[in-house]
Design an enzyme around this catalytic site. Structure first.
Site, short mmCIF file in Angstrom:
data_model
loop_
_atom_site.label_atom_id
_atom_site.label_comp_id
_atom_site.label_asym_id
_atom_site.label_seq_id
_atom_site.Cartn_x
_atom_site.Cartn_y
_atom_site.Cartn_z
CB VAL A 115 40.91 62.57 39.41
CG1 VAL A 115 42.21 61.62 39.13
CG2 VAL A 115 41.01 63.41 38.19
CB ILE A 174 43.37 53.78 39.19
CG1 ILE A 174 42.66 54.51 40.40
CG2 ILE A 174 44.99 53.43 39.60
CD1 ILE A 174 42.52 53.48 41.49
N GLY A 175 41.44 56.45 37.55
CA GLY A 175 40.09 56.40 37.03
C GLY A 175 39.84 58.08 36.76
CE LYS A 176 42.85 61.67 34.57
NZ LYS A 176 43.47 62.67 33.24
CG ASP A 219 23.41 52.56 39.19
OD1 ASP A 219 23.08 51.86 38.25
OD2 ASP A 219 24.41 53.19 39.35
#
Length: 426
Positions: A38, A31-33, A151
């Site tokens: 990962v 679902i994300g990199k 952030d």
């Protein structure tokens, strides 16, 4: 020969490499990199729960990155709150002294606030209010612990389909201790420009207060209200132009609080601008919401409310309840003593390993007692699979049933081990 059903698929083997918990999780999808590694969605086969597993690779390649990871996992363990993302556990590495990657298991969220804003142009006033309420509630908890996020932006606010939000990514967060000097300096990069408080504009060496997070939350809230960033500056100068176009030129006294000399000179030389009424700038928005927004994005940090004060605003009438808005005990200085000394990669590795053990109380007890053994190595599930198949191949011609060596689960408590000794499948 029929494949053992306990063998994992190739993508699972590739993802988990040598980690003992390879048998516990079934990967669903990536679902994300990112530069860190990962993230995959997975199912915890012990509980049936959906989780997100973040694989962070080569964490000791750069000391600053390793310290950031240590800081984040420590803060997320200490800041347990419904509106802050939760670490379920961190997988136990196969070796105490040689590991390079870590696998952090989080609760799985559907999306983030950036995607929610982008995909939904029909958010209601109830959505707006509930989103801000959750963000401020999390911020109250963090700030009473003396933690500044530094952030905050829509991509760092995770979201579920039921409108639940959770703040994440505390890698740039810092703890301010009560005995520290009034002026605390942290020199690394802080906050995406669009959400950065004006007193920090252009500055990489600044004094921080909780008001910087309040500004960021104000910018995020405005984005929720209008569906686009409030101050999408292309540079520091452009950022200051956009801010002053809306808020007007600040007083000389307020400008003196901007620490970057060039930004301060630019503001002092700026033509006089009058503030734009928020009702004029944002027509068709709840006036009570706009009144609170104007407080959150006040140019002077002294004029911004605390998270606790903002939660008491009339905007949250009927929603806000003090008993649902807990404070946090200030974080102990002992937890962050590593910030005060120069660390080697070996020091950081040991600190991260110690943090991982917080999720394995039975092993932590041994570690604290000094009974962790010479190298504190744990057999990985992948390694056990290999041993089992090697054994089967080598002994396949013998008469009678072939019983492969007993598997060991890296995180199985001692008392559970005793009851499983007669089983050949564990």
């Amino acid at each position: 020969m029929q494949q053992d059903p306990r063998m994992k698929s190739q993508k699972e083997m590739d993802f988990f490499t040598e980690y003992g918990d390879v048998t516990r999780y079934k990967i669903v999808e990536i679902i994300g990199k990112g530069s860190y590694g990962v993230v995959c969605a997975a199912i915890d086969t012990h509980t049936g729960e959906k989780v997100a597993i973040k694989k962070i690779t080569n964490i000791f390649e750069h000391t600053s990155d390793a310290v950031r990871i240590l800081r984040e996992v420590k803060l997320l363990r200490l800041l347990r709150h419904p509106d802050i993302v939760e670490i379920k556990r961190i997988m136990l590495p196969p070796s105490r002294r040689d590991f390079k990657d870590i696998y952090v298991v989080f609760e799985l969220m559907d999306s983030d606030l950036h995607q929610v804003i982008k995909a939904n142009d029909d958010l209601t006033s109830d959505h707006h209010r509930f989103f801000l309420y959750q963000m401020l509630r999390a911020l109250k908890y963090m700030h009473t612990a003396n933690v500044y996020h530094r952030d905050l932006k829509p991509k760092n606010i995770l979201a579920n389909a039921n409108c639940k939000l959770k703040i994440c990514d505390l890698g740039l967060a810092r703890v301010a201790f009560n005995d520290a000097p009034t002026t605390i300096f942290w020199t690394d990069y802080v906050a995406t420009r669009w959400y950065r408080a004006p007193e920090l504009c252009g500055s990489f060496f600044s004094k921080y207060t909780p008001a910087i997070d309040i500004w960021s939350i104000g910018c995020i809230f405005a984005e929720v209200l209008i569906g686009k960033p409030l101050f999408p500056g292309k540079s520091v100068v452009h950022q200051l132009d956009l801010i002053t176009d809306l808020l007007g030129t600040p007083s000389a006294d307020t400008i003196s609080g901007v620490r970057n000399e060039k930004a301060r000179r630019y503001l002092l030389g700026m033509r006089k601008k009058q503030p734009v009424p928020f009702a004029e700038k944002f027509p068709n928005i709840d006036p009570v919401a706009l009144q609170l927004l104007q407080k959150l994005v006040a140019f002077d940090p002294k004029d911004r409310p605390t998270a606790e004060e903002a939660l008491a605003d009339p905007y949250f009438k009927g929603l806000s309840k003090v008993e649902r808005e807990p404070s946090c005990q200030p974080i102990s200085k002992l937890e962050f003593e590593f910030e005060r000394r120069r660390l080697t990669k070996e020091d950081i590795r040991e600190l991260i390993f110690r943090e991982i053990l917080e999720y394995y109380p039975h092993l932590l007890k041994d570690y604290i007692a000094g009974n962790e053994g010479i190298n504190f190595a744990y057999p990985s599930a992948v390694g056990q699979f290999r041993k089992q198949f090697t054994y089967l191949e080598e002994n396949g011609g013998q008469s009678g049933p072939v019983i492969p060596p007993q598997r060991k689960h890296a995180s199985l408590p001692r008392q559970a081990r005793k009851s499983c000794r007669t089983s050949s499948t564990f």
